[in-house]
Design an enzyme around this catalytic site. Structure first.
Site, short mmCIF file in Angstrom:
data_model
loop_
_atom_site.label_atom_id
_atom_site.label_comp_id
_atom_site.label_asym_id
_atom_site.label_seq_id
_atom_site.Cartn_x
_atom_site.Cartn_y
_atom_site.Cartn_z
N ARG A 51 -8.41 18.10 4.11
CA ARG A 51 -9.54 18.16 2.35
C ARG A 51 -11.03 19.18 3.20
O ARG A 51 -11.30 18.87 3.79
CB ARG A 51 -9.56 17.20 0.92
CG ARG A 51 -8.51 16.21 0.98
CD ARG A 51 -8.52 16.00 -0.41
NE ARG A 51 -7.88 14.01 1.04
CZ ARG A 51 -8.25 13.32 0.65
NH1 ARG A 51 -8.94 12.72 -0.04
NH2 ARG A 51 -7.52 12.36 1.64
N GLU A 85 -7.41 -2.74 5.17
CA GLU A 85 -7.65 -2.85 3.31
C GLU A 85 -6.82 -4.48 2.51
O GLU A 85 -6.82 -4.70 2.25
CB GLU A 85 -7.18 -1.29 3.01
CG GLU A 85 -8.13 -0.41 3.20
CD GLU A 85 -7.79 0.88 2.62
OE1 GLU A 85 -7.78 1.05 2.21
OE2 GLU A 85 -7.06 1.47 3.50
N ASN A 138 0.80 -0.93 -0.05
CA ASN A 138 0.16 -0.14 -0.22
C ASN A 138 1.13 1.41 0.18
O ASN A 138 1.85 1.04 0.39
CB ASN A 138 -0.80 -0.27 0.93
CG ASN A 138 -1.38 1.37 0.91
OD1 ASN A 138 -1.99 1.74 0.31
ND2 ASN A 138 -3.28 1.10 2.53
#
Lengths: 365, 429, 400
Positions: free
Chosen positions: B238, B385, B7
């Site tokens: 963000r 994940e 990852n």
């Protein structure tokens, strides 16, 4: 009380004279360019002429007791309808950076009105006032205001006049039925830029529009909500500047962009034309999302009300939404009522201005 | 089969070696400060069994980091991987399923660089390095966008002219798909419901990015992220949703300096922009409840952050109908009860009742924090994940390479009915 | 927003053409610009510029003050024209204005003055300042007017420009620079007239003059026949050299290069003194001030992707105008623009955007298309708005 209603938009000035006790306006119409001082004066002469012509056919020209001017953007500065006083001009001047196309001609129009009807009071009614006290959690963006160069930037709604009137009507109806708890209303204004507001009693808690009317539900030619990266990507891939992207997003997008030609809400929801399918699906879906968000904001919903020039579209749309909403709710919630608010902005403006004349003059900020 | 999962971050490389299908972790670690040499050296932190190690070694790019990790693994024969699984952020409309990497896949990936200029290239560098040095090691790419390939046209379409939607590939892609799918499957298993009839709203609330996903019958039907990971919720730095006009104003103000505006929206907004002091919502919440004078800016930050979550939860509840569960996952979702509470309280109309005590005392995962009488279950599920990627990698290779190499054909029926012309065009390209 | 600008511009078109015609009809040979300056000043007052005045050099300055103190855009054109036979006559044919200075650059000046009017009439609020300056002594004064403007007038006004747009002829292209010219005098002096003559001929031939001393036309250099004179017992020969200066070439280096070559060529010709210098001249300006000017036009250029170019390009495209980037050719000797002074001496990013065609500059029967003047008003206003206007974002649609 006779009220002359003036609705300046970007390129034209709509007017309507409403007399006491009459449902229909005494005379209404629109005149073209009014943006410069000179043009404003000419435009108002035309309005006067139209009233005089209408009078000769009837009996005597009614003099307006108050002129109601609709303002699109009043910012945090104008929290309620205001009678124009000498300090109004300076307050409006401060709003110019936030609504650069609308405030300068409005200033000219007000001056021209004062010259044309010397003694007649002028009531300014802003679409944004209803949303001036939107909670900070709803009106703030996740952006450092000091970094954007526009410290006061925040969310507003741009159809406050109709939202407020529609919600008041629902409150009246409920009171007549003995329901006194503040109503949880999803108010949907169906105009060229549709807007949904979630309103609890008299207070809006959520609205789909943003710092300008561009954000929110897709409009006739405006895109509505967008991933911010898309704007930057267009700048890069197309080599376009802010102006050209703005032009595309505000004038070539929305239902126009989805259908590929200009269209109306009535056509999108009323016809079964294939090219309208995508626009219908997108609009319906975005409305459903907004309804869900509104319900989360209100903690449930009692009524959905449609207003605006395409309010009639709400008859069918309302049923679809009601069914969707009810299937998302658990059993045991009271049934949702769907209302259509038919009154025109003109009538609401006239009533607002008349009410303002009757209440003792408050000292404005 | 021992699956090595990678990852890539912008300057880090996480890896894990898992024995599949037993799902036993053999080793794992993270290469940090990958890039040109800085004052602090590049270093690999890793763990074998319970023992922790560090190794300082220069790694000037992700390919070098890969090389070092492989060296480290091959030092012990029992850690030799049989397959590699990569996490790719963006699969565009091309890749709707995990895909066995080969030359033509790399060519197609190259065409997607534009869509994810920051996120895909490090992983691709790794894939190139791997196929060069270990050509016999099978690699599988697992895409974050893949789970969202089922989002229907009504939800993925922006109201823009046809030219933009079709030629420029402007549409909602959605992200965090690997995680949303993983926790959804975990939740379905926990509730003993079959995935194909499982409805949920999944809340992936990371310490960096965050998104909500509406899931109907085990498939994603909407995601709060859009064309890029910038849209939607308030994230650490963000901005999430903004009025497009605000971005245009910023562009005009900076005389068209795209990079500056993009850096501002990506790195200086969100929780950081609102609070002015921290990008971590946990700091905000902690300081807010700490004794002392209240800080109005922090209060606002917390309110805006949770309000946006709540709005989207409501929106997705309306879309999904009555879901089986609302799932909370990733750092914030798993460990901050206050956020779960702010989202779920007062939502009785939707059939959501949180049990405050259960919510405050989550000790094991998955945990159900809903009250007994709540029609909708509220589950806190730990995302993983790397495990999800290992599962997909194993599944893909287990099915045999012949089928795995033609993901397009298999993926067709899974797609939403109306395929945009851009996707068709992309397929020919 | 552009619809508003376009409509208002249509309303102003007759007025701007009448103004342009008046400007062309008023002779303004360099150092005699006062009358035409008066016209510009008066027009700026009529239009309603916030500040209008004439500085001590004779430049006319009009400013529209923005809501914030910066940035500032300067629209600059020169008032003067070159000498011509048809001075002061102007004709309007179907689609053209004909007369001295029509293209260079009274058409551009009229358009710039009216760009301010257009922004005013359209009620588009400005963030920064718009300054329109009509400057004197460009054609032969080598930028005297613009230098005074930048050194004293604008700083005193508190409006140093961040961006400059010149109204020089570009046929509505966006021009971001041109090559330069320098005029050098190579002088040879000595007591022995034969030595001087020999040296001068040797130098002229070495530098590239033809056999018979005719001006050869080597692409970028013109060498003229030596001139001879005798002053106080000394023989002096002067060889005029005109040379194109490429972007990045340094005038000082070119001078020493020529000196080096001339000295070498004269080595065998006995005792003579050789010197090379840029030609200088003293002029008296319309305002009465005297000034020394060098016959030197620097090459200048800005990055074609400078934010000024990018924004100008974007604004024109958004306004629906054709966008064409390029550079001036400077086909004739002695031509130049104020850009060299603005860019090289003051570091002010500069571009050109004007209605005339470059080949019409200094031409007999000079003309400018009327439609181009009208479009220049619109294009200039659109660019100025892009640079200093309050951005109109999200608000364009008619219906709310």
């Amino acid at each position: 009380m006779n009220v002359l209603v003036l609705k300046p938009s970007r390129q034209k000035l709509e007017f309507s004279l409403l007399t006491q006790g009459s449902e229909r306006s005494f005379c209404a119409g629109q005149v073209g360019d009014y943006r410069s001082e000179e043009a404003s004066r000419t435009a108002l002469e035309e309005v006067k002429g139209a009233i005089a012509r209408a009078a000769s056919a009837n009996t005597g020209a009614p003099l307006p007791s108050v002129i109601a001017v609709r303002g699109v953007y009043g910012g945090a500065e104008f929290r309620e309808p205001t009678l124009v006083s000498p300090n109004t001009f300076a307050r409006l001047e401060r709003l110019i950076p936030s609504a650069p196309l609308h405030i300068p001609p409005l200033l000219n129009l007000i001056r021209a009105c004062q010259a044309a009807w010397l003694e007649t009071p002028l009531a300014l009614v802003f679409e944004t006032s209803f949303f001036a006290d939107l909670p900070a959690r709803e009106h703030l963006y996740a952006i450092d205001p000091n970094l954007t160069g526009r410290p006061g930037v925040r969310r507003f709604g741009y159809h406050g006049i109709l939202h407020a009137a529609a919600c008041q009507q629902i409150a009246r109806k409920r009171r007549a039925l003995g329901m006194n708890a503040p109503a949880r209303v999803l108010s949907i204004c169906l105009e060229a830029r549709p807007e949904l507001a979630a309103v609890l009693g008299p207070n809006p808690l959520l609205v789909t529009s943003g710092a300008t009317p561009l954000e929110g539900l897709p409009g006739q030619t405006a895109c509505g909500e967008l991933d911010p990266s898309i704007v930057l990507m267009l700048a890069q891939k197309k080599g376009w500047g802010a102006e050209q992207i703005n032009d595309t997003l505000t004038r070539q997008s929305g239902w126009l962009g989805l259908v590929g030609r200009s269209t109306t809400l009535a056509e999108i929801f009323g016809s079964r034309r294939r090219e309208c399918q995508l626009a219908r699906d997108v609009l319906q879906y975005r409305l459903l999302l907004a309804c869900g968000a509104g319900m989360a904001a209100l903690g449930g919903v009692d009524a959905v009300v449609f207003s605006g020039r395409s309010a009639a579209v709400g008859v069918g749309l309302g049923l679809w939404l009601k069914q969707k909403i009810e299937s998302a709710q658990t059993d045991g919630n009271a049934p949702i009522t769907i209302e259509i608010f038919q009154e025109s902005v003109d009538r609401v403006l006239a009533d607002t201005a008349a009410a303002l004349m009757l209440t003792p003059r408050r000292k404005s900020k | 089969m021992k699956v090595l999962v990678f990852n890539c971050g912008s300057s880090s490389l996480k890896y894990r070696l898992l024995k599949m299908p037993e799902e036993v972790e053999l080793t794992g670690g993270e290469a940090q400060r990958v890039g040109p040499p800085t004052a602090k050296p590049s270093v690999i932190f890793y763990q074998i069994g319970r023992e922790k190690f560090t190794r300082e070694v220069p790694m000037r790019d992700h390919a070098a980091a890969f090389e070092e990790v492989m060296k480290l693994l091959l030092e012990s024969p029992e850690l030799k991987p049989d397959a590699v699984g990569h996490r790719l952020v963006h699969g565009g409309t091309e890749f709707c399923d995990p895909t066995v990497v080969n030359g033509s896949v790399m060519t197609r990936l190259e065409t997607l660089r534009d869509l994810a200029p920051l996120h895909n290239p490090p992983a691709m560098a790794l894939m190139y390095a791997c196929s060069q040095r270990y050509p016999d090691l099978p690699q599988v790419a697992v895409f974050d966008t893949a789970f969202h390939a089922t989002i229907p046209a009504c939800a993925r379409t922006y109201a823009l002219p046809r030219e933009f939607r079709e030629d420029l590939g402007i549409r909602k892609y959605g992200f965090h798909g690997t995680s949303h799918q993983f926790v959804m499957e975990e939740a379905a298993a926990f509730l003993k419901k079959p995935v194909p009839s499982f409805n949920a709203v999944s809340c992936h609330l990371g310490s960096g990015g965050a998104s909500l996903c509406a899931i109907v019958r085990g498939r994603s039907v909407d995601n709060t992220m859009g064309y890029s990971p910038l849209q939607g919720l308030v994230m650490s730095t963000r901005c999430g949703d903004l009025d497009p006009a605000m971005i245009l104003s910023l562009l005009a103000q900076t005389q068209g300096d795209r990079q500056r505006v993009s850096a501002l929206l990506n790195n200086q907004c969100g929780v950081l922009g609102l609070s002015g002091s921290t990008a971590d919502i946990r700091d905000v919440l902690a300081q807010q409840t700490a004794p002392g004078t209240p800080n109005p800016r922090l209060e606002q930050t917390a309110a805006v952050y949770t309000w946006r979550l709540r709005k989207y939860l409501g929106a997705y509840l309306a879309v999904v109908g009555r879901p089986d569960a609302v799932i909370f996952t990733d750092t914030i979702g798993e460990t901050v009860p206050q956020v779960r509470w702010a989202m779920a309280s007062g939502m009785e109309g939707f059939g959501i009742r949180l049990d405050a005590r259960r919510n405050d005392s989550v000790t094991h995962y998955p945990a159900d924090v809903a009250a007994d009488e709540s029609p909708v279950r509220l589950l806190v599920v730990r995302t993983n994940e790397e495990l999800a990627i290992a599962r997909r990698t194993h599944q893909t290779l287990d099915r045999g390479p012949a089928r795995a190499e033609t993901p397009r054909e298999r993926s067709q029926p899974r797609r939403a009915k109306t395929l945009p012309a851009s996707a068709k065009k992309g397929a020919r390209a | 927003m552009y619809t508003i600008l376009k409509n208002k511009n249509a309303g102003l078109s007759e007025a701007v053409l009448a103004f342009a015609e008046e400007l062309i009809g008023t002779p303004s040979v360099t150092t005699q610009e006062a009358r035409v300056a008066g016209l510009v000043e008066q027009k700026m007052r009529e239009i309603g510029y916030d500040k209008v005045f004439r500085d001590e050099t004779g430049n006319v300055v009009g400013a529209i003050v923005g809501r914030e103190s910066s940035p500032t855009v300067l629209l600059n054109s020169h008032l003067d024209t070159v000498e011509s036979l048809e001075k002061g006559t102007v004709r309007r044919e179907s689609d053209k204005l004909i007369g001295t200075g029509a293209a260079d650059c009274k058409g551009g000046l009229a358009a710039q003055v009216f760009a301010g009017a257009l922004l005013r009439r359209s009620l588009l609020p400005l963030r920064g300042n718009l300054v329109v300056a009509a400057t004197v002594a460009e054609e032969n004064g080598r930028g005297t007017g613009v230098r005074a403007l930048m050194e004293r007038t604008l700083p005193a006004l508190g409006m140093k420009p961040d961006f400059v747009i010149l109204g020089e002829p570009t046929n509505l292209g966006l021009y971001y620079g041109h090559d330069g010219w320098m005029e050098l005098d190579v002088t040879v002096e000595g007591a022995n007239p034969f030595h001087v003559d020999d040296a001068a001929r040797a130098i002229a031939s070495d530098l590239g003059a033809g056999e018979n001393g005719e001006t050869p036309q080597i692409e970028n250099v013109f060498i003229r026949k030596p001139r001879f004179e005798t002053v106080g017992g000394f023989r002096r020969a002067t060889i005029p050299v005109v040379r194109r200066l490429g972007y990045g070439e340094n005038a000082g280096q070119v001078v020493s290069q020529y000196k080096h070559e001339a000295l070498r060529a004269a080595e065998t010709s006995g005792a003579v003194a050789v010197d090379v210098a840029v030609r200088k001249e003293t002029r008296r300006l319309a305002s009465g001030l005297a000034t020394t000017v060098q016959h030197l036009t620097h090459a200048w250029s800005i990055d074609p992707f400078h934010p000024l170019m990018t924004r100008a390009r974007e604004a024109l495209a958004a306004a629906g105008c054709e966008v064409r980037a390029g550079k001036w050719e400077l086909g004739r000797l002695g031509m130049g623009t104020a850009g060299s002074v603005l860019v090289k001496e003051f570091g002010a990013p500069t571009i050109g955007y004007g209605p005339g065609r470059e080949e019409q500059a200094h031409a007999a029967g000079e003309w400018v298309e009327t439609a181009k003047i009208v479009e220049a008003v619109y294009g200039t206003a659109a660019m100025a708005h892009g640079l200093i206007g309050i951005p109109v974002c999200g608000w364009t649609s008619d219906e709310i």
